[in-house]
Design a protein around this motif. Structure first.
Motif, PDB file in Angstrom:
ATOM      1  N   GLU A  12       0.856  -1.181   0.000  1.00 56.38           N
ATOM      2  CA  GLU A  12       0.000   0.000   0.000  1.00 56.38           C
ATOM      3  C   GLU A  12       0.893   1.233   0.000  1.00 56.38           C
ATOM      4  OE1 GLU A  12      -2.652  -0.221   3.272  1.00 56.38           O
ATOM      5  OE2 GLU A  12      -3.964  -1.709   2.326  1.00 56.38           O
ATOM      6  N   ALA A  13       0.530   2.194  -0.842  1.00 49.37           N
ATOM      7  CA  ALA A  13       1.345   3.400  -0.968  1.00 49.37           C
ATOM      8  C   ALA A  13       0.449   4.636  -1.029  1.00 49.37           C
ATOM      9  CB  ALA A  13       2.231   3.320  -2.204  1.00 49.37           C
ATOM     10  N   VAL A  14       0.995   5.737  -0.557  1.00 49.68           N
ATOM     11  CA  VAL A  14       0.334   7.045  -0.675  1.00 49.68           C
ATOM     12  C   VAL A  14       1.196   7.875  -1.608  1.00 49.68           C
ATOM     13  CG1 VAL A  14      -0.474   9.087   0.538  1.00 49.68           C
ATOM     14  CG2 VAL A  14      -0.613   6.842   1.661  1.00 49.68           C
ATOM     15  N   VAL A  15       0.596   8.294  -2.736  1.00 50.75           N
ATOM     16  CA  VAL A  15       1.348   8.992  -3.776  1.00 50.75           C
ATOM     17  C   VAL A  15       0.775  10.398  -3.955  1.00 50.75           C
ATOM     18  CG1 VAL A  15       2.075   8.965  -6.195  1.00 50.75           C
ATOM     19  CG2 VAL A  15       1.817   6.800  -4.938  1.00 50.75           C
ATOM     20  N   GLN A  16       1.639  11.380  -3.936  1.00 53.48           N
ATOM     21  CA  GLN A  16       1.207  12.761  -4.165  1.00 53.48           C
ATOM     22  C   GLN A  16       1.219  13.044  -5.654  1.00 53.48           C
ATOM     23  OE1 GLN A  16       0.280  15.337  -1.685  1.00 53.48           O
ATOM     24  NE2 GLN A  16      -0.595  15.864  -3.672  1.00 53.48           N
ATOM     25  N   GLY A  17       0.034  13.300  -6.204  1.00 49.47           N
ATOM     26  CA  GLY A  17      -0.067  13.622  -7.616  1.00 49.47           C
ATOM     27  C   GLY A  17      -0.204  15.119  -7.830  1.00 49.47           C
ATOM     28  N   SER A  18      -0.861  15.492  -8.924  1.00 49.33           N
ATOM     29  CA  SER A  18      -1.026  16.910  -9.234  1.00 49.33           C
ATOM     30  C   SER A  18      -2.114  17.562  -8.378  1.00 49.33           C
ATOM     31  CB  SER A  18      -1.374  17.082 -10.718  1.00 49.33           C
ATOM     32  OG  SER A  18      -2.540  16.326 -11.045  1.00 49.33           O
ATOM     33  N   ARG A  19      -2.948  16.760  -7.765  1.00 46.95           N
ATOM     34  CA  ARG A  19      -4.008  17.290  -6.911  1.00 46.95           C
ATOM     35  C   ARG A  19      -3.525  17.402  -5.461  1.00 46.95           C
ATOM     36  NH1 ARG A  19      -9.606  14.337  -8.992  1.00 46.95           N
ATOM     37  NH2 ARG A  19      -9.384  14.893 -11.216  1.00 46.95           N
ATOM     38  N   CYS A  85      -5.523   2.136  -8.142  1.00 45.04           N
ATOM     39  CA  CYS A  85      -5.191   3.499  -7.737  1.00 45.04           C
ATOM     40  C   CYS A  85      -6.476   4.325  -7.663  1.00 45.04           C
ATOM     41  CB  CYS A  85      -4.210   4.135  -8.726  1.00 45.04           C
ATOM     42  SG  CYS A  85      -3.694   5.825  -8.283  1.00 45.04           S
ATOM     43  N   SER A  86      -6.517   5.257  -6.714  1.00 49.42           N
ATOM     44  CA  SER A  86      -7.710   6.088  -6.534  1.00 49.42           C
ATOM     45  C   SER A  86      -7.756   7.263  -7.497  1.00 49.42           C
ATOM     46  CB  SER A  86      -7.770   6.603  -5.085  1.00 49.42           C
ATOM     47  OG  SER A  86      -6.624   7.397  -4.790  1.00 49.42           O
ATOM     48  N   CYS A  87      -6.764   7.375  -8.385  1.00 49.45           N
ATOM     49  CA  CYS A  87      -6.765   8.488  -9.339  1.00 49.45           C
ATOM     50  C   CYS A  87      -7.800   8.241 -10.431  1.00 49.45           C
ATOM     51  CB  CYS A  87      -5.372   8.654  -9.957  1.00 49.45           C
ATOM     52  SG  CYS A  87      -4.950   7.412 -11.198  1.00 49.45           S
ATOM     53  N   VAL A  92      -4.100   1.179 -17.217  1.00 44.29           N
ATOM     54  CA  VAL A  92      -3.739   0.082 -16.316  1.00 44.29           C
ATOM     55  C   VAL A  92      -2.369  -0.447 -16.741  1.00 44.29           C
ATOM     56  CG1 VAL A  92      -4.363  -2.176 -15.414  1.00 44.29           C
ATOM     57  CG2 VAL A  92      -6.168  -0.537 -15.984  1.00 44.29           C
ATOM     58  N   PRO A  93      -1.320  -0.200 -15.931  1.00 46.96           N
ATOM     59  CA  PRO A  93      -1.392   0.577 -14.688  1.00 46.96           C
ATOM     60  C   PRO A  93      -1.298   2.070 -14.988  1.00 46.96           C
ATOM     61  CG  PRO A  93       0.836  -0.227 -14.990  1.00 46.96           C
ATOM     62  CD  PRO A  93       0.039  -0.775 -16.135  1.00 46.96           C
ATOM     63  N   CYS A  94      -1.783   2.859 -14.070  1.00 45.95           N
ATOM     64  CA  CYS A  94      -1.636   4.308 -14.217  1.00 45.95           C
ATOM     65  C   CYS A  94      -0.207   4.696 -13.838  1.00 45.95           C
ATOM     66  CB  CYS A  94      -2.650   5.026 -13.336  1.00 45.95           C
ATOM     67  SG  CYS A  94      -2.337   4.826 -11.570  1.00 45.95           S
ATOM     68  N   LYS A  95       0.154   5.944 -14.051  1.00 42.16           N
ATOM     69  CA  LYS A  95       1.521   6.362 -13.780  1.00 42.16           C
ATOM     70  C   LYS A  95       1.857   6.287 -12.291  1.00 42.16           C
ATOM     71  CE  LYS A  95       0.022  11.235 -13.865  1.00 42.16           C
ATOM     72  NZ  LYS A  95       0.194  12.546 -14.561  1.00 42.16           N
ATOM     73  N   HIS A  96       0.839   6.472 -11.447  1.00 41.22           N
ATOM     74  CA  HIS A  96       1.091   6.388 -10.001  1.00 41.22           C
ATOM     75  C   HIS A  96       1.402   4.942  -9.592  1.00 41.22           C
ATOM     76  CE1 HIS A  96      -1.972   9.597 -10.779  1.00 41.22           C
ATOM     77  NE2 HIS A  96      -0.952  10.322 -10.308  1.00 41.22           N
ATOM     78  N   SER A  97       0.632   3.996 -10.148  1.00 42.24           N
ATOM     79  CA  SER A  97       0.878   2.581  -9.857  1.00 42.24           C
ATOM     80  C   SER A  97       2.232   2.148 -10.404  1.00 42.24           C
ATOM     81  CB  SER A  97      -0.230   1.708 -10.462  1.00 42.24           C
ATOM     82  OG  SER A  97      -1.484   2.023  -9.898  1.00 42.24           O
ATOM     83  N   ALA A  98       2.566   2.623 -11.623  1.00 47.67           N
ATOM     84  CA  ALA A  98       3.858   2.272 -12.213  1.00 47.67           C
ATOM     85  C   ALA A  98       5.002   2.792 -11.354  1.00 47.67           C
ATOM     86  CB  ALA A  98       3.948   2.828 -13.631  1.00 47.67           C
ATOM     87  N   ALA A  99       4.846   4.016 -10.837  1.00 51.83           N
ATOM     88  CA  ALA A  99       5.890   4.588  -9.979  1.00 51.83           C
ATOM     89  C   ALA A  99       6.065   3.761  -8.712  1.00 51.83           C
ATOM     90  CB  ALA A  99       5.528   6.025  -9.622  1.00 51.83           C
ATOM     91  N   VAL A 100       4.949   3.291  -8.161  1.00 51.14           N
ATOM     92  CA  VAL A 100       5.025   2.463  -6.955  1.00 51.14           C
ATOM     93  C   VAL A 100       5.746   1.147  -7.261  1.00 51.14           C
ATOM     94  CG1 VAL A 100       3.666   1.145  -5.285  1.00 51.14           C
ATOM     95  CG2 VAL A 100       3.001   3.489  -5.872  1.00 51.14           C
ATOM     96  N   CYS A 101       5.481   0.553  -8.418  1.00 52.45           N
ATOM     97  CA  CYS A 101       6.151  -0.702  -8.786  1.00 52.45           C
ATOM     98  C   CYS A 101       7.655  -0.511  -8.888  1.00 52.45           C
ATOM     99  CB  CYS A 101       5.587  -1.235 -10.109  1.00 52.45           C
ATOM    100  SG  CYS A 101       3.889  -1.864  -9.995  1.00 52.45           S
ATOM    101  N   TYR A 102       8.084   0.629  -9.471  1.00 50.80           N
ATOM    102  CA  TYR A 102       9.526   0.902  -9.546  1.00 50.80           C
ATOM    103  C   TYR A 102      10.120   1.052  -8.151  1.00 50.80           C
ATOM    104  CZ  TYR A 102       9.497   1.541 -14.614  1.00 50.80           C
ATOM    105  OH  TYR A 102       9.407   1.344 -15.976  1.00 50.80           O
ATOM    106  N   LEU A 103       9.388   1.724  -7.266  1.00 50.68           N
ATOM    107  CA  LEU A 103       9.889   1.915  -5.911  1.00 50.68           C
ATOM    108  C   LEU A 103       9.910   0.596  -5.132  1.00 50.68           C
ATOM    109  CD1 LEU A 103       8.187   5.292  -4.960  1.00 50.68           C
ATOM    110  CD2 LEU A 103      10.613   4.877  -5.354  1.00 50.68           C
ATOM    111  N   ILE A 104       8.965  -0.290  -5.435  1.00 50.99           N
ATOM    112  CA  ILE A 104       8.989  -1.617  -4.801  1.00 50.99           C
ATOM    113  C   ILE A 104      10.260  -2.356  -5.203  1.00 50.99           C
ATOM    114  CG2 ILE A 104       7.878  -3.880  -4.737  1.00 50.99           C
ATOM    115  CD1 ILE A 104       5.195  -2.449  -5.036  1.00 50.99           C
ATOM    116  N   ALA A 105      10.606  -2.272  -6.491  1.00 53.57           N
ATOM    117  CA  ALA A 105      11.831  -2.922  -6.962  1.00 53.57           C
ATOM    118  C   ALA A 105      13.051  -2.371  -6.237  1.00 53.57           C
ATOM    119  CB  ALA A 105      11.970  -2.748  -8.472  1.00 53.57           C
TER     120      ALA A 105
END
Length: 341
Positions: A12-19, A85-87, A92-105
């Motif tokens: 589970e991740a909390v990602v700050q987007g443009s909003r 993702c709640s965005c 699929v995946p959205c950019k927020h989910s993709a970013a989380v996957c990179y950070l998981i790696a």
């Protein structure tokens, strides 16, 4: 990225987007079931080096191979990763989910145990299970009582001079499997398959036991065909027989016939199975012809329908039955052909 939390089967991740309001991202992969984890732990716990490294807080890269040996993949494959993702993005995946996957790696590089956690086991649970397995004897490896200490050479020499020649202690009551090959893999660069190593070591231990116990010569005098048939007889009814046939360059059906002959009658049965028809005194066939009225003869073979009697060079009769044009030995030999029918 504001927050990243790894738990069994889920990140589970909390990602700050443009909003202003951050997005909630969830990444899921399938956690192994209890039985699958048991299979993984059985493989890993058999490797002393792996267990030592894990208990020291290290995760050897070879654990990935161990998991694969248990029929599973530690690293998630394509289609195994599910993201949400709640965005409002429909990708699929959205950019927020993709970013989380990179950070998981990246986090897995920092803490490889996180990958095991994703598959359903926390580090402390994993280590506790390994300790329990190492402290519990493997039922596949029989516990042996230590052999007698023996007699010092000087004492044996003194007894021999006194006319008391000591009787050497007998070996173990039955052949076993060398424990070392079950817990130590051959070097990866050797190209030796661990299953082949276990099979050969177990076979060598059995032959050594036969030799030491006086129940045979350990197969030291066997020819290539005899030794191949002996090994195949042990593998009858298993897929390993076909693999042995392939390695030996012998058709599997032929090796199966050899194995059955060896099981039923040893070297004599194999010889009468392999050898070409051999001329014998026609008078020697009289008993077999009486046992099989209406049979035909060819050299040392008496045949009627799908039944055949063969006279071996040991003057014993062997009973064969035809299956799909192959003649298969069906029982131990007898000096009287009537006993075989």
């Amino acid at each position: 990225m504001l927050e990243l939390t790894v738990s069994p089967g889920e990140v589970e991740a909390v990602v700050q987007g443009s909003r202003v309001t951050p997005y909630q991202v969830t990444v899921r992969i399938r956690a192994f079931s209890t039985s699958e984890w048991d299979a993984v732990l059985d493989v890993v716990s058999a490797q002393i080096g792996r267990v030592a490294a894990l208990l020291d807080g290290e995760l050897p890269p070879e654990v990935v191979d161990d998991v694969h040996a248990a029929g599973l993949d530690l690293l998630p494959g394509a289609g195994e990763i599910l993201t949400n993702c709640s965005c409002p993005d429909f990708a699929v995946p959205c950019k927020h989910s993709a970013a989380v996957c990179y950070l998981i790696a990246d986090s897995l590089d920092d803490d490889p145990f996180a990958l095991l956690l994703l598959r359903g086991r926390r580090k402390d649970e994993l280590l506790s299970a390994l300790r329990a397995r190492r402290s519990t004897p493997d039922p596949a490896i029989p516990i042996r009582t230590p052999p007698p200490a023996g007699i010092p050479a000087k004492a044996a020499f003194d007894k021999a001079h006194a006319g008391e020649i000591p009787v050497p202690p007998r070996p173990l009551g039955s052949p076993g499997s060398p424990a070392a090959v079950r817990v130590l893999d051959p070097p990866r660069s050797s190209g030796v398959d661990v299953r082949d190593l276990v099979s050969l070591a177990t076979d060598a231990a059995r032959r050594a036991w036969e030799f030491a116990s006086g129940d045979g010569d350990g197969g030291l005098a066997l020819t290539f065909q005899q030794d191949l048939a002996r090994r195949a007889a042990i593998l009858l009814g298993t897929p390993e027989l076909a693999d042995l046939a392939h390695r030996a360059g012998v058709p599997a059906r032929q090796l199966t016939s050899w194995a059955v002959a060896w099981r039923e009658a040893g070297p004599g049965g194999l010889a009468v199975t392999i050898d070409e028809p051999t001329d014998v005194d026609p008078q020697s066939l009289a008993e077999a012809l009486e046992a099989l009225p209406g049979a035909t003869t060819q050299a040392n073979r008496v045949t009627r329908g799908k039944t055949q009697l063969r006279l071996g060079q040991d003057n014993l009769w062997y009973h064969f039955t035809q299956h799909f044009n192959d003649w298969t030995l069906t029982s131990p030999p007898s000096p009287d052909p009537q006993d075989l029918l």
